[in-house]
Design a protein around this motif. Structure first.
Motif, PDB file in Angstrom:
ATOM      1  N   GLN A  85      -3.017   9.989   3.225  1.00 34.00           N
ATOM      2  CA  GLN A  85      -3.524   9.887   1.854  1.00 34.00           C
ATOM      3  C   GLN A  85      -3.217   8.485   1.327  1.00 34.00           C
ATOM      4  OE1 GLN A  85      -1.442  13.159   0.130  1.00 34.00           O
ATOM      5  NE2 GLN A  85      -3.093  14.582   0.590  1.00 34.00           N
ATOM      6  N   PHE A  86      -4.281   7.753   0.953  1.00 35.31           N
ATOM      7  CA  PHE A  86      -4.101   6.442   0.326  1.00 35.31           C
ATOM      8  C   PHE A  86      -3.912   6.680  -1.157  1.00 35.31           C
ATOM      9  CE2 PHE A  86      -6.419   5.329   4.168  1.00 35.31           C
ATOM     10  CZ  PHE A  86      -5.748   4.191   4.593  1.00 35.31           C
ATOM     11  N   ARG A  87      -2.848   6.119  -1.720  1.00 40.89           N
ATOM     12  CA  ARG A  87      -2.628   6.365  -3.154  1.00 40.89           C
ATOM     13  C   ARG A  87      -3.252   5.270  -4.021  1.00 40.89           C
ATOM     14  NH1 ARG A  87       3.098   7.706  -2.155  1.00 40.89           N
ATOM     15  NH2 ARG A  87       3.150   9.863  -1.462  1.00 40.89           N
ATOM     16  N   GLN A  88      -3.618   4.137  -3.451  1.00 37.81           N
ATOM     17  CA  GLN A  88      -4.248   3.105  -4.279  1.00 37.81           C
ATOM     18  C   GLN A  88      -5.679   2.903  -3.849  1.00 37.81           C
ATOM     19  OE1 GLN A  88      -3.185   2.444  -1.580  1.00 37.81           O
ATOM     20  NE2 GLN A  88      -3.479   0.388  -0.907  1.00 37.81           N
ATOM     21  N   THR A  89      -6.503   2.480  -4.767  1.00 34.93           N
ATOM     22  CA  THR A  89      -7.927   2.397  -4.485  1.00 34.93           C
ATOM     23  C   THR A  89      -8.365   0.964  -4.185  1.00 34.93           C
ATOM     24  OG1 THR A  89      -8.191   2.304  -6.860  1.00 34.93           O
ATOM     25  CG2 THR A  89      -8.657   4.410  -5.814  1.00 34.93           C
ATOM     26  N   GLN A  90      -7.648  -0.012  -4.721  1.00 41.10           N
ATOM     27  CA  GLN A  90      -8.070  -1.408  -4.556  1.00 41.10           C
ATOM     28  C   GLN A  90      -7.246  -2.132  -3.509  1.00 41.10           C
ATOM     29  OE1 GLN A  90      -8.428  -3.639  -8.240  1.00 41.10           O
ATOM     30  NE2 GLN A  90     -10.572  -3.651  -7.606  1.00 41.10           N
ATOM     31  N   ILE A  91      -7.940  -2.960  -2.734  1.00 37.34           N
ATOM     32  CA  ILE A  91      -7.246  -3.777  -1.744  1.00 37.34           C
ATOM     33  C   ILE A  91      -7.149  -5.188  -2.327  1.00 37.34           C
ATOM     34  CG2 ILE A  91      -7.364  -4.713   0.594  1.00 37.34           C
ATOM     35  CD1 ILE A  91      -9.037  -2.398   1.428  1.00 37.34           C
ATOM     36  N   ALA A  92      -5.984  -5.816  -2.222  1.00 37.80           N
ATOM     37  CA  ALA A  92      -5.843  -7.192  -2.718  1.00 37.80           C
ATOM     38  C   ALA A  92      -6.806  -8.097  -1.951  1.00 37.80           C
ATOM     39  CB  ALA A  92      -4.406  -7.655  -2.518  1.00 37.80           C
ATOM     40  N   ASP A  93      -7.176  -9.211  -2.566  1.00 35.48           N
ATOM     41  CA  ASP A  93      -8.117 -10.131  -1.921  1.00 35.48           C
ATOM     42  C   ASP A  93      -7.402 -10.902  -0.807  1.00 35.48           C
ATOM     43  OD1 ASP A  93     -10.086 -11.805  -1.167  1.00 35.48           O
ATOM     44  OD2 ASP A  93     -10.328 -12.800  -3.104  1.00 35.48           O
ATOM     45  N   VAL A  94      -7.717 -10.541   0.441  1.00 34.97           N
ATOM     46  CA  VAL A  94      -7.094 -11.239   1.583  1.00 34.97           C
ATOM     47  C   VAL A  94      -8.164 -11.913   2.443  1.00 34.97           C
ATOM     48  CG1 VAL A  94      -5.026  -9.799   1.693  1.00 34.97           C
ATOM     49  CG2 VAL A  94      -7.064  -9.087   2.945  1.00 34.97           C
ATOM     50  N   ARG A  95      -9.363 -12.132   1.850  1.00 32.05           N
ATOM     51  CA  ARG A  95     -10.430 -12.748   2.634  1.00 32.05           C
ATOM     52  C   ARG A  95      -9.986 -14.089   3.218  1.00 32.05           C
ATOM     53  NH1 ARG A  95     -14.996 -12.232  -1.663  1.00 32.05           N
ATOM     54  NH2 ARG A  95     -13.083 -11.906  -2.817  1.00 32.05           N
ATOM     55  N   GLY A  96     -10.156 -14.216   4.535  1.00 36.70           N
ATOM     56  CA  GLY A  96      -9.798 -15.457   5.223  1.00 36.70           C
ATOM     57  C   GLY A  96      -8.306 -15.622   5.456  1.00 36.70           C
ATOM     58  N   ARG A  97      -7.507 -14.702   4.991  1.00 36.81           N
ATOM     59  CA  ARG A  97      -6.055 -14.821   5.161  1.00 36.81           C
ATOM     60  C   ARG A  97      -5.599 -14.008   6.378  1.00 36.81           C
ATOM     61  NH1 ARG A  97      -3.397 -17.060   0.921  1.00 36.81           N
ATOM     62  NH2 ARG A  97      -1.440 -16.105   1.606  1.00 36.81           N
ATOM     63  N   HIS A  98      -4.397 -14.314   6.846  1.00 40.16           N
ATOM     64  CA  HIS A  98      -3.820 -13.593   7.984  1.00 40.16           C
ATOM     65  C   HIS A  98      -2.890 -12.509   7.436  1.00 40.16           C
ATOM     66  CE1 HIS A  98      -5.430 -16.350  11.014  1.00 40.16           C
ATOM     67  NE2 HIS A  98      -5.340 -17.253  10.028  1.00 40.16           N
ATOM     68  N   TRP A 139       0.868  -1.176   0.000  1.00 39.88           N
ATOM     69  CA  TRP A 139       0.000   0.000   0.000  1.00 39.88           C
ATOM     70  C   TRP A 139       0.896   1.214   0.000  1.00 39.88           C
ATOM     71  CZ3 TRP A 139      -4.968   0.046   3.456  1.00 39.88           C
ATOM     72  CH2 TRP A 139      -5.782  -1.032   3.097  1.00 39.88           C
ATOM     73  N   SER A 140       0.479   2.183  -0.758  1.00 45.54           N
ATOM     74  CA  SER A 140       1.258   3.404  -0.810  1.00 45.54           C
ATOM     75  C   SER A 140       0.480   4.516  -0.121  1.00 45.54           C
ATOM     76  CB  SER A 140       1.500   3.742  -2.280  1.00 45.54           C
ATOM     77  OG  SER A 140       2.417   4.774  -2.364  1.00 45.54           O
ATOM     78  N   VAL A 141       1.071   5.052   0.939  1.00 49.00           N
ATOM     79  CA  VAL A 141       0.402   6.130   1.674  1.00 49.00           C
ATOM     80  C   VAL A 141       1.411   7.234   1.966  1.00 49.00           C
ATOM     81  CG1 VAL A 141      -1.183   4.554   2.831  1.00 49.00           C
ATOM     82  CG2 VAL A 141       0.898   5.249   3.991  1.00 49.00           C
ATOM     83  N   SER A 142       0.913   8.409   2.265  1.00 50.37           N
ATOM     84  CA  SER A 142       1.846   9.453   2.700  1.00 50.37           C
ATOM     85  C   SER A 142       1.194  10.322   3.757  1.00 50.37           C
ATOM     86  CB  SER A 142       2.288  10.316   1.521  1.00 50.37           C
ATOM     87  OG  SER A 142       1.202  11.086   1.085  1.00 50.37           O
ATOM     88  N   SER A 143       2.011  10.772   4.701  1.00 56.28           N
ATOM     89  CA  SER A 143       1.493  11.673   5.739  1.00 56.28           C
ATOM     90  C   SER A 143       2.524  12.725   6.133  1.00 56.28           C
ATOM     91  CB  SER A 143       1.106  10.892   6.989  1.00 56.28           C
ATOM     92  OG  SER A 143       2.258  10.411   7.637  1.00 56.28           O
ATOM     93  N   TYR A 144       3.785  12.491   5.771  1.00 55.41           N
ATOM     94  CA  TYR A 144       4.833  13.390   6.256  1.00 55.41           C
ATOM     95  C   TYR A 144       5.211  14.465   5.256  1.00 55.41           C
ATOM     96  CZ  TYR A 144       6.506  12.202  10.873  1.00 55.41           C
ATOM     97  OH  TYR A 144       6.645  12.092  12.226  1.00 55.41           O
ATOM     98  N   HIS A 145       5.439  15.675   5.789  1.00 52.62           N
ATOM     99  CA  HIS A 145       6.035  16.753   5.009  1.00 52.62           C
ATOM    100  C   HIS A 145       7.245  17.194   5.806  1.00 52.62           C
ATOM    101  CE1 HIS A 145       2.717  16.900   2.274  1.00 52.62           C
ATOM    102  NE2 HIS A 145       1.873  17.041   3.265  1.00 52.62           N
TER     103      HIS A 145
END
Ligand code: XMP
Length: 182
Positions: free
Chosen positions: A79-92, A64-70
């Motif tokens: 700020q989340f730079r990607q919109t889709q989350i990979a399929d991790v249903r049932g996974r750890h 995941w690409s995020v940013s918060s620091y200046h």
């Protein structure tokens, strides 16, 4: 670049020895589980590469690409730079981040992962944990080093996108902070 470092906090050899210990714990804890590691970029890219090569499990990897620091201060919003989350249903899921500071970043990511992903569990692993009061109620499950309240660079961590490729973690000189300010 080296001249901009006032003090080395952790040399590469010290970091790698600590990663041996963290990786052994993670390997034992996830041995019988379907593990997906989610690296928070950019700061964790070197940590991720060195840690995961020490975890001999059939894991999956996402980032995941995020940013918060200046500069040397958090902007207070994630700020989340990607919109889709990979399929991790049932996974750890194991989140990997470079540093836990105010807690804003990890809290936002953990929250989104727990609410939206359907993961069986969500834990987090940070290389560094700053010894400061957290703005958000979040803790890391695996921690490399506890550090004092100083702005650090190197081993993936940047100051305005510089110094990520230093092989160690250090503290900048005041002069370097001024010179590289935006
Ligand atoms: P928070 O405050 O959200 O911070 O817990 C997490 C993110 O902020 C960045 N950060 C730093 N980056 N030196 C850096 O190079 C630091 O001392 C520092 N403190 C926080 C980092 O991207 C982290 O993921």
């Amino acid at each position: 670049m080296e001249a901009d470092i006032a003090r080395v906090l952790y040399h590469e050899s010290t970091i790698l020895s600590r990663l041996d210990e963290l990786a052994a714990r993670i390997t034992a804890d996830y041995r019988e589980k379907e593990l997906t590691v989610v690296a928070i970029l950019n700061g964790s890219f070197i940590f991720m590469a060195d840690l995961l090569r020490r975890v001999p499990l059939p894991l999956q990897l996402d980032s995941w690409s995020v940013s918060s620091y200046h500069g040397t201060k958090t902007s207070g919003t994630i700020q989340f730079r990607q919109t889709q989350i990979a399929d991790v249903r049932g996974r750890h899921v194991l989140l990997l981040d470079d540093i836990l500071d105010s807690g804003l970043t990890l809290h936002a990511i953990r929250d989104r992962m727990e609410k939206e992903s359907g993961a069986a569990s969500v834990r987090s692993c940070v290389l560094l944990r700053k010894m400061v009061p957290r703005t958000c109620p979040v803790e890391a499950d695996y921690v490399g080093f506890d550090i004092p309240d100083e702005f650090v660079v190197g081993y993936g961590l940047d100051y305005n996108e510089r110094y990520r490729n230093l092989p160690y973690i250090g503290i900048l000189t005041e002069e370097a902070i001024r010179r590289n300010a935006l």
